[in-house]
Design a protein around this motif. Structure first.
Motif, PDB file in Angstrom:
ATOM      1  N   TYR A  34      24.460   6.940  14.844  1.00  0.00           N
ATOM      2  CA  TYR A  34      23.930   6.331  15.585  1.00  0.00           C
ATOM      3  C   TYR A  34      23.225   7.597  16.410  1.00  0.00           C
ATOM      4  O   TYR A  34      21.929   7.848  16.513  1.00  0.00           O
ATOM      5  CB  TYR A  34      24.555   5.988  17.731  1.00  0.00           C
ATOM      6  N   GLU A  35      24.382   8.683  16.492  1.00  0.00           N
ATOM      7  CA  GLU A  35      23.745  10.351  16.366  1.00  0.00           C
ATOM      8  C   GLU A  35      22.834  10.398  15.982  1.00  0.00           C
ATOM      9  O   GLU A  35      21.148  11.263  15.970  1.00  0.00           O
ATOM     10  CB  GLU A  35      24.336  11.391  15.661  1.00  0.00           C
ATOM     11  N   LEU A  36      22.913  10.175  14.070  1.00  0.00           N
ATOM     12  CA  LEU A  36      21.585   9.924  13.071  1.00  0.00           C
ATOM     13  C   LEU A  36      20.630   9.554  12.899  1.00  0.00           C
ATOM     14  O   LEU A  36      19.425  10.219  13.031  1.00  0.00           O
ATOM     15  CB  LEU A  36      22.473   9.887  11.699  1.00  0.00           C
ATOM     16  N   VAL A  37      20.964   8.181  13.273  1.00  0.00           N
ATOM     17  CA  VAL A  37      19.553   7.471  13.580  1.00  0.00           C
ATOM     18  C   VAL A  37      18.461   8.123  14.739  1.00  0.00           C
ATOM     19  O   VAL A  37      17.470   7.750  15.081  1.00  0.00           O
ATOM     20  CB  VAL A  37      19.667   6.084  13.565  1.00  0.00           C
ATOM     21  N   SER A  38      19.261   8.609  15.783  1.00  0.00           N
ATOM     22  CA  SER A  38      18.711   9.453  16.634  1.00  0.00           C
ATOM     23  C   SER A  38      18.280  10.117  17.349  1.00  0.00           C
ATOM     24  O   SER A  38      17.182  10.970  17.485  1.00  0.00           O
ATOM     25  CB  SER A  38      19.163   9.107  18.201  1.00  0.00           C
ATOM     26  N   ARG A  39      18.156  11.195  15.734  1.00  0.00           N
ATOM     27  CA  ARG A  39      17.284  12.193  15.843  1.00  0.00           C
ATOM     28  C   ARG A  39      15.962  12.281  16.049  1.00  0.00           C
ATOM     29  O   ARG A  39      15.362  11.499  15.072  1.00  0.00           O
ATOM     30  CB  ARG A  39      17.629  12.682  14.428  1.00  0.00           C
ATOM     31  N   GLU A  40      15.500  13.653  16.525  1.00  0.00           N
ATOM     32  CA  GLU A  40      13.853  13.459  16.839  1.00  0.00           C
ATOM     33  C   GLU A  40      13.581  14.469  15.415  1.00  0.00           C
ATOM     34  O   GLU A  40      12.270  14.486  15.345  1.00  0.00           O
ATOM     35  CB  GLU A  40      13.359  13.923  17.847  1.00  0.00           C
ATOM     36  N   ASP A  41      14.728  15.007  14.705  1.00  0.00           N
ATOM     37  CA  ASP A  41      14.210  16.055  13.800  1.00  0.00           C
ATOM     38  C   ASP A  41      13.394  15.466  12.242  1.00  0.00           C
ATOM     39  O   ASP A  41      14.761  15.071  11.504  1.00  0.00           O
ATOM     40  CB  ASP A  41      15.319  17.246  13.574  1.00  0.00           C
ATOM     41  N   HIS A  42      12.155  14.996  12.847  1.00  0.00           N
ATOM     42  CA  HIS A  42      12.327  14.111  11.329  1.00  0.00           C
ATOM     43  C   HIS A  42      12.365  15.656   9.516  1.00  0.00           C
ATOM     44  O   HIS A  42      12.150  14.653   8.907  1.00  0.00           O
ATOM     45  CB  HIS A  42      10.417  13.606  10.872  1.00  0.00           C
ATOM     46  N   ARG A  43      12.421  16.319  10.421  1.00  0.00           N
ATOM     47  CA  ARG A  43      12.101  17.273   8.791  1.00  0.00           C
ATOM     48  C   ARG A  43      14.205  17.008   8.520  1.00  0.00           C
ATOM     49  O   ARG A  43      13.968  16.703   6.767  1.00  0.00           O
ATOM     50  CB  ARG A  43      12.149  18.611   9.040  1.00  0.00           C
ATOM     51  N   ALA A  44      15.280  16.988   9.291  1.00  0.00           N
ATOM     52  CA  ALA A  44      16.324  16.254   9.252  1.00  0.00           C
ATOM     53  C   ALA A  44      16.287  14.941   7.970  1.00  0.00           C
ATOM     54  O   ALA A  44      17.304  15.341   7.367  1.00  0.00           O
ATOM     55  CB  ALA A  44      17.055  16.472  10.208  1.00  0.00           C
ATOM     56  N   ASP A  45      15.436  13.925   8.647  1.00  0.00           N
ATOM     57  CA  ASP A  45      15.632  12.621   7.750  1.00  0.00           C
ATOM     58  C   ASP A  45      15.328  13.149   6.706  1.00  0.00           C
ATOM     59  O   ASP A  45      15.753  11.881   5.812  1.00  0.00           O
ATOM     60  CB  ASP A  45      14.361  12.026   8.468  1.00  0.00           C
ATOM     61  N   GLN A  46      14.530  13.574   6.418  1.00  0.00           N
ATOM     62  CA  GLN A  46      14.526  13.688   4.646  1.00  0.00           C
ATOM     63  C   GLN A  46      14.489  14.116   4.409  1.00  0.00           C
ATOM     64  O   GLN A  46      14.823  13.716   2.567  1.00  0.00           O
ATOM     65  CB  GLN A  46      12.810  14.186   4.908  1.00  0.00           C
ATOM     66  N   LYS A  47      16.183  15.008   4.187  1.00  0.00           N
ATOM     67  CA  LYS A  47      16.858  15.515   3.985  1.00  0.00           C
ATOM     68  C   LYS A  47      17.775  14.443   3.819  1.00  0.00           C
ATOM     69  O   LYS A  47      19.146  14.846   2.725  1.00  0.00           O
ATOM     70  CB  LYS A  47      17.763  16.524   4.212  1.00  0.00           C
ATOM     71  N   THR A  48      18.241  12.868   4.555  1.00  0.00           N
ATOM     72  CA  THR A  48      19.538  12.117   4.775  1.00  0.00           C
ATOM     73  C   THR A  48      19.482  11.841   3.501  1.00  0.00           C
ATOM     74  O   THR A  48      17.670  10.285   3.255  1.00  0.00           O
ATOM     75  CB  THR A  48      19.255  11.506   6.113  1.00  0.00           C
TER      76      THR A  48
END
Length: 490
Positions: free
Chosen positions: A438-452
């Motif tokens: 939940y904490e991962l998918v709730s992040r608003e930092d899309h730059r972090a999303d690209q690294k996941t």
């Protein structure tokens, strides 16, 4: 004045079944309801866990008349007159506003998850007007006092209760050692006691819903658009069908009486989103409703405020709430019927084993805690999907946390003969895994999303609970069977 061991308020299927079980263990019971049957009710989609729980309760408490309702085939054979739908599993279709539904390579906009091997062994959609009416008739036929169309006022005597009311102008006066609230959102016992309402939820959704006739099957829309269903493990209309939308999602549950239960569930308040504006945004869904007419409720489509609700205490020394009264999150994962049955089993066992033993208060405190922990887990599982819905692959991975919970629960319950809390909510490690996701998918930092690496992260988080190969379907997004074979009812 009539004296009872237990009085139950609310004669939906949960209140009626609880009355019958308590009568079976030798307690004197009365069932009181302010309405009458048959009546419109929502919350119809069953699951394997619900079927197994109902079967177990019917066997343990010698109520064989309920076993037919555990699977679609036996239901149709025994009670073809009671409205029911066949449910082979869950299906999901991702839509883009103002565009017809489009299939993507490797089924990138589709997800079908099979729970049962055949229609005969399938789960069911309960046409609640018929089902609740039948359950209530079993109470009346058993000799239990059943008073419908009765308005009541409660007085808490510390301990015990006085229940006063009127029925057709005549006075009703009951006394109870123990009171069970099965009134759902009305929550009459919690309100009488001044229990504090729960207000902190991760999910924030509302709904517009009703029952319709002449809703075109989704498979005919797919066929009309030339979309192949060759890889589908079942007819997607024989499922809890989810349309995944920008604003939330839509459910469709088909009954064999020509009625379809359907509703939009929106992230946030309904606001400017009317039924018509939502259909206009999604042309393939609109095509399903070209000839449809709303037949219930009688005053037309029902619009809700925020769906999430709950109480911070769910039981006390001489009272208890059934799960649907204790709280509700969202219909996304079809948890309602199973949660009610799981709570009934737990509460009846407590009353059977602890009444008069000096241990009842502690057991009821544990019951209250269990309902709140289950509610919080359901909230987090649902919120994960809402946070993920704009990326369908991430949404699919979020649903796998629910399916891991459901299949693990089935395995523990029916293979290892344990009685875990619903969806393994008593497993702290699993709750933490869901919270981490939940904490991962709730992040608003899309730059972090690209690294996941979302797939690998989900796989690692769910590894201890993936009993059915959730990450290795033979066909992408198509799950041909997920229930543990040893859990399949005979």
């Amino acid at each position: 004045m009539q004296q009872f061991d237990v009085v139950i308020l609310g004669a939906g299927f949960g209140g009626s079944l609880t009355a019958l079980l308590l009568d079976r263990i030798g307690l004197s019971v009365a069932l009181v309801d302010r309405g009458t049957h048959p009546r419109f009710a929502i919350g119809e989609s069953s699951t394997p866990a619900a079927g197994y729980l109902l079967q177990s309760l019917a066997a343990q408490y010698d109520l064989p008349q309920f076993e037919a309702f555990c699977k679609y085939g036996s239901w149709q054979q025994s009670h073809p007159d009671i409205g029911c739908g066949v449910k082979r599993g869950f299906s999901y279709f991702a839509h883009t506003p103002h565009q017809p539904f489009q299939a993507q390579p490797a089924h990138g906009s589709e997800l079908l998850v099979t729970a049962n091997l055949s229609d005969t062994l399938a789960d069911t959609h309960w046409y609640r007007a018929d089902v609740d009416h039948w359950f209530a008739r079993q109470v009346a036929a058993s000799g239990i006092l059943y008073q419908d169309q009765t308005e009541v006022e409660l007085q808490h005597n510390h301990p015990g209760w006085q229940i006063q009311g009127t029925r057709f102008g005549e006075r009703i006066d009951l006394q109870a050692n123990f009171l069970i609230d099965a009134t759902g959102a009305a929550g009459i016992v919690a309100r009488t006691l001044g229990i504090e309402a729960e207000t902190e939820f991760k999910t924030h959704s509302s709904a517009i819903f009703g029952h319709f006739r002449n809703v075109a099957p989704w498979q005919t829309i797919l066929d009309g658009q030339g979309i192949s269903r060759e890889d589908y493990p079942f007819n997607s209309d024989h499922s809890a069908l989810h349309h995944v939308l920008d604003e939330g999602w839509m459910w469709q549950l088909r009954f064999n009486n020509g009625i379809t239960s359907t509703g939009f569930v929106l992230d946030g308040e309904t606001g400017q989103h009317s039924w018509e504006t939502m259909l206009d945004r999604y042309p393939s869904i609109k095509a399903q409703f070209a000839e449809a007419e709303c037949v219930a409720p009688v005053d037309g489509l029902q619009t809700t405020g925020r769906l999430q609700r709950g109480w911070k205490e769910c039981a006390g020394p001489d009272w208890a709430l059934l799960p649907h009264t204790a709280g509700f999150i969202d219909p996304l994962h079809s948890t309602g019927i199973a949660h009610t049955l799981c709570g009934i089993e737990r509460l009846v066992t407590i009353l059977e084993q602890h009444t008069g033993q000096g241990t009842l208060t502690e057991a009821l405190a544990n019951y209250s805690d269990s309902l709140q922990v289950e509610r919080t887990l359901i909230d987090t599982l649902v919120a994960c999907c809402y946070r993920s819905r704009h990326d369908f692959e991430r949404f699919r991975l979020s649903t796998l946390f629910y399916f891991a919970a459901a299949t693990s629960y089935e395995h523990l319950r029916f293979h290892e003969q344990q009685r875990p809390w619903l969806l393994c909510a008593d497993d702290e490690r699993f709750r933490q895994a869901v919270t981490d996701w939940y904490e991962l998918v709730s992040r608003e930092d899309h730059r972090a999303d690209q690294k996941t690496d979302w797939l690998q992260t989900a796989r690692e988080l769910l590894a201890p609970w993936d009993r059915v190969g959730l990450f290795e379907p033979a066909v992408p997004h198509m799950y041909y069977y997920t229930a543990a074979p040893e859990a399949e009812p005979r």
